[in-house]
Motif scaffolding. Structure first.
Motif, mmCIF file in Angstrom:
data_model
loop_
_atom_site.group_PDB
_atom_site.id
_atom_site.type_symbol
_atom_site.label_atom_id
_atom_site.label_comp_id
_atom_site.label_asym_id
_atom_site.label_seq_id
_atom_site.Cartn_x
_atom_site.Cartn_y
_atom_site.Cartn_z
ATOM 1 N N TYR A 206 1.013 -1.070 -0.177
ATOM 2 C CA TYR A 206 0.155 0.225 -0.199
ATOM 3 C C TYR A 206 0.678 0.906 -0.647
ATOM 4 C CZ TYR A 206 -3.368 -3.502 1.344
ATOM 5 O OH TYR A 206 -3.959 -4.734 1.672
ATOM 6 N N PHE A 207 0.260 2.850 -0.407
ATOM 7 C CA PHE A 207 1.113 3.694 -0.779
ATOM 8 C C PHE A 207 0.101 4.751 -0.711
ATOM 9 C CE2 PHE A 207 0.043 3.874 -4.938
ATOM 10 C CZ PHE A 207 -0.072 4.646 -5.623
ATOM 11 N N VAL A 208 0.894 6.003 -0.006
ATOM 12 C CA VAL A 208 0.538 7.170 0.035
ATOM 13 C C VAL A 208 1.201 8.122 -0.913
ATOM 14 C CG1 VAL A 208 -0.516 9.853 1.560
ATOM 15 C CG2 VAL A 208 -0.668 7.434 2.178
ATOM 16 N N ALA A 209 1.438 9.125 -1.596
ATOM 17 C CA ALA A 209 2.373 9.521 -2.584
ATOM 18 C C ALA A 209 1.416 11.368 -2.402
ATOM 19 C CB ALA A 209 2.686 9.510 -3.510
ATOM 20 N N GLU A 210 3.299 12.114 -1.514
ATOM 21 C CA GLU A 210 2.319 13.408 -1.446
ATOM 22 C C GLU A 210 3.551 14.254 -2.870
ATOM 23 O OE1 GLU A 210 2.424 16.815 1.669
ATOM 24 O OE2 GLU A 210 2.023 14.917 2.704
ATOM 25 N N PHE A 211 3.034 15.617 -3.613
ATOM 26 C CA PHE A 211 3.711 15.846 -4.505
ATOM 27 C C PHE A 211 4.048 17.622 -3.125
ATOM 28 C CE2 PHE A 211 1.945 13.203 -7.324
ATOM 29 C CZ PHE A 211 2.720 13.242 -7.797
ATOM 30 N N SER A 212 5.218 18.266 -3.677
ATOM 31 C CA SER A 212 6.076 19.574 -2.837
ATOM 32 C C SER A 212 4.417 20.515 -3.531
ATOM 33 C CB SER A 212 6.577 19.692 -3.444
ATOM 34 O OG SER A 212 7.063 19.378 -4.614
ATOM 35 N N LYS A 213 3.924 20.462 -4.677
ATOM 36 C CA LYS A 213 3.051 21.252 -5.039
ATOM 37 C C LYS A 213 1.651 20.761 -5.717
ATOM 38 C CE LYS A 213 3.789 22.746 -10.272
ATOM 39 N NZ LYS A 213 4.442 23.695 -11.061
ATOM 40 N N PRO A 214 0.703 21.660 -5.721
ATOM 41 C CA PRO A 214 -0.624 20.612 -6.022
ATOM 42 C C PRO A 214 -0.386 20.640 -7.526
ATOM 43 C CG PRO A 214 -0.680 23.455 -5.040
ATOM 44 C CD PRO A 214 0.272 22.875 -5.251
ATOM 45 N N PHE A 215 -1.170 19.173 -8.319
ATOM 46 C CA PHE A 215 -1.067 18.663 -10.071
ATOM 47 C C PHE A 215 -2.596 19.649 -10.105
ATOM 48 C CE2 PHE A 215 -1.801 14.754 -7.119
ATOM 49 C CZ PHE A 215 -3.105 15.082 -7.426
ATOM 50 N N ALA A 216 -2.537 19.614 -11.225
ATOM 51 C CA ALA A 216 -3.120 20.364 -11.865
ATOM 52 C C ALA A 216 -4.523 19.107 -12.691
ATOM 53 C CB ALA A 216 -3.114 20.855 -13.525
ATOM 54 N N LYS A 217 -4.610 18.096 -12.158
ATOM 55 C CA LYS A 217 -5.572 17.184 -12.059
ATOM 56 C C LYS A 217 -4.481 15.735 -11.909
ATOM 57 C CE LYS A 217 -5.236 17.103 -17.901
ATOM 58 N NZ LYS A 217 -5.870 16.311 -18.711
ATOM 59 N N PHE A 218 -5.854 14.976 -12.606
ATOM 60 C CA PHE A 218 -4.676 13.640 -11.671
ATOM 61 C C PHE A 218 -5.752 12.676 -12.597
ATOM 62 C CE2 PHE A 218 -5.408 9.324 -9.796
ATOM 63 C CZ PHE A 218 -3.543 9.071 -9.550
ATOM 64 N N GLU A 219 -5.428 11.919 -13.269
ATOM 65 C CA GLU A 219 -6.589 10.234 -13.810
ATOM 66 C C GLU A 219 -5.467 9.911 -14.064
ATOM 67 O OE1 GLU A 219 -6.426 12.768 -18.424
ATOM 68 O OE2 GLU A 219 -4.855 13.632 -17.976
ATOM 69 N N THR A 220 -6.726 8.745 -14.037
ATOM 70 C CA THR A 220 -5.937 7.005 -14.112
ATOM 71 C C THR A 220 -6.266 6.889 -15.714
ATOM 72 O OG1 THR A 220 -8.700 6.758 -14.154
ATOM 73 C CG2 THR A 220 -7.100 6.686 -11.468
ATOM 74 N N VAL A 221 -5.404 5.983 -15.942
ATOM 75 C CA VAL A 221 -5.471 5.595 -16.971
ATOM 76 C C VAL A 221 -5.312 3.517 -17.722
ATOM 77 C CG1 VAL A 221 -4.034 5.749 -20.008
ATOM 78 C CG2 VAL A 221 -3.639 7.704 -17.492
#
Length: 312
Positions: A206-221
């Motif tokens: 299991y994982f949790v990933a955190e970015f240093s800045k907001p992403f414009a969008k997240f989409e599953t492919v």
């Protein structure tokens, strides 16, 4: 003179800084032939071994890395080292620019996947730190780690279509994903899991990933991929922390909070180096033969890549 002798005596009585033993470790030893050693960033016996994974899934690539090949499909958070069978390579991240094909790809066709060649002439690898430029995307990838968290630092060129791709499909060699999940928790955080079968018949990460800045969008492919999109300025550094747990998403979130609440990349890399130095310093050897010293401390380093923790 008496004064000179006294000065010499005073100098000798001062505590001398301990020698850094990590400088004698060459993680590239064992990356050719049938060495099967892990190359990337980790701490002694850590759950996370974050580093590059290459396209081939043959026996000599069971660690994900081989001296003869510079393809990179992404940076996976678990790797085996020195084994005779392949598994793991769980939770792979790849920084990209532009549209890509979401697949492992083949080296014969540069557009067949999201893979890139790595510029091995500019690769830096030392205990607790790994860095390499990705030629295809003009991205410099760096990583370091705590026991349960991988910390990535990607330096992007200016791009409107920069992204970090999550690949939960591709493990290594005898490994196959059986169930994967990706979800957006907020504008900076992704969570998910990867269940797989291989050498380990029912392995769960299991994982949790955190970015240093907001992403414009997240989409599953498709079933196994996710894309966090960004607009980047020239030489912009984007960081992402990926915490693992073999137990649950809550465990991954707790591991992130406990081990890496901040964003100080250099401090994490320094702490990893210190952790390795502490373990390596359990054995002190004295020899004028620098090659022997390098071989010895690299071998000692390799004994502490595995076994690795698999708990919260």
């Amino acid at each position: 003179s008496t004064a000179a002798f006294a000065a010499l005596l005073a100098a000798c009585s001062q505590p001398q800084p301990a020698e850094s033993l990590t400088r004698w470790v060459d993680p590239k030893i064992g990356t050719g032939g049938h060495g099967h050693v892990f190359v990337g960033a980790n701490v002694p016996f850590g759950l996370v071994q974050v580093g590059p994974t290459s396209i081939p899934q043959e026996w000599d690539w069971v660690s994900g890395y081989h001296a003869s090949d510079s393809t990179v499909i992404g940076f996976s958070h678990t790797h085996l080292s020195g084994t005779g069978i392949g598994d793991l390579f769980d939770v792979t991240l790849m920084p990209v620019v532009g549209e890509v094909v979401y697949a492992r790809g083949t080296e014969e066709d540069p557009a067949s996947g999201l893979w890139s060649y790595a510029d091995r002439t500019k690769e830096v690898v030392r205990p607790g730190y790994y860095s390499v430029p990705l030629v295809r995307y003009g991205v410099k990838a760096e990583m370091t780690a705590t026991s349960r968290v991988g910390l990535h630092r990607y330096t992007f060129p200016a791009a409107e279509d920069a992204a970090v791709v999550f690949d939960l499909e591709n493990g290594g060699c005898w490994d196959k994903a059986t169930e994967t999940h990706l979800e957006q928790l907020d504008e900076r955080t992704i969570a998910g899991w990867r269940y797989s079968t291989g050498w380990a018949k029912d392995q769960r990460v299991y994982f949790v990933a955190e970015f240093s800045k907001p992403f414009a969008k997240f989409e599953t492919v498709g079933e196994h991929y996710g894309r966090a999109s960004f607009t980047t300025t020239d030489a912009e550094q984007l960081l992402v922390k990926v915490a693992l747990s073999p137990v649950s998403l809550e465990g991954a979130r707790a591991n992130l909070a406990a081990e890496l609440p901040g964003w100080d990349f250099e401090a994490v890399a320094a702490a990893a180096d210190a952790a390795w130095n502490e373990e390596l310093s359990r054995v002190k050897i004295s020899t004028p033969d620098e090659t022997a010293k390098r071989i010895f401390y690299t071998a000692l380093y390799h004994t502490m890549v595995a076994p690795s923790e698999f708990c919260d």
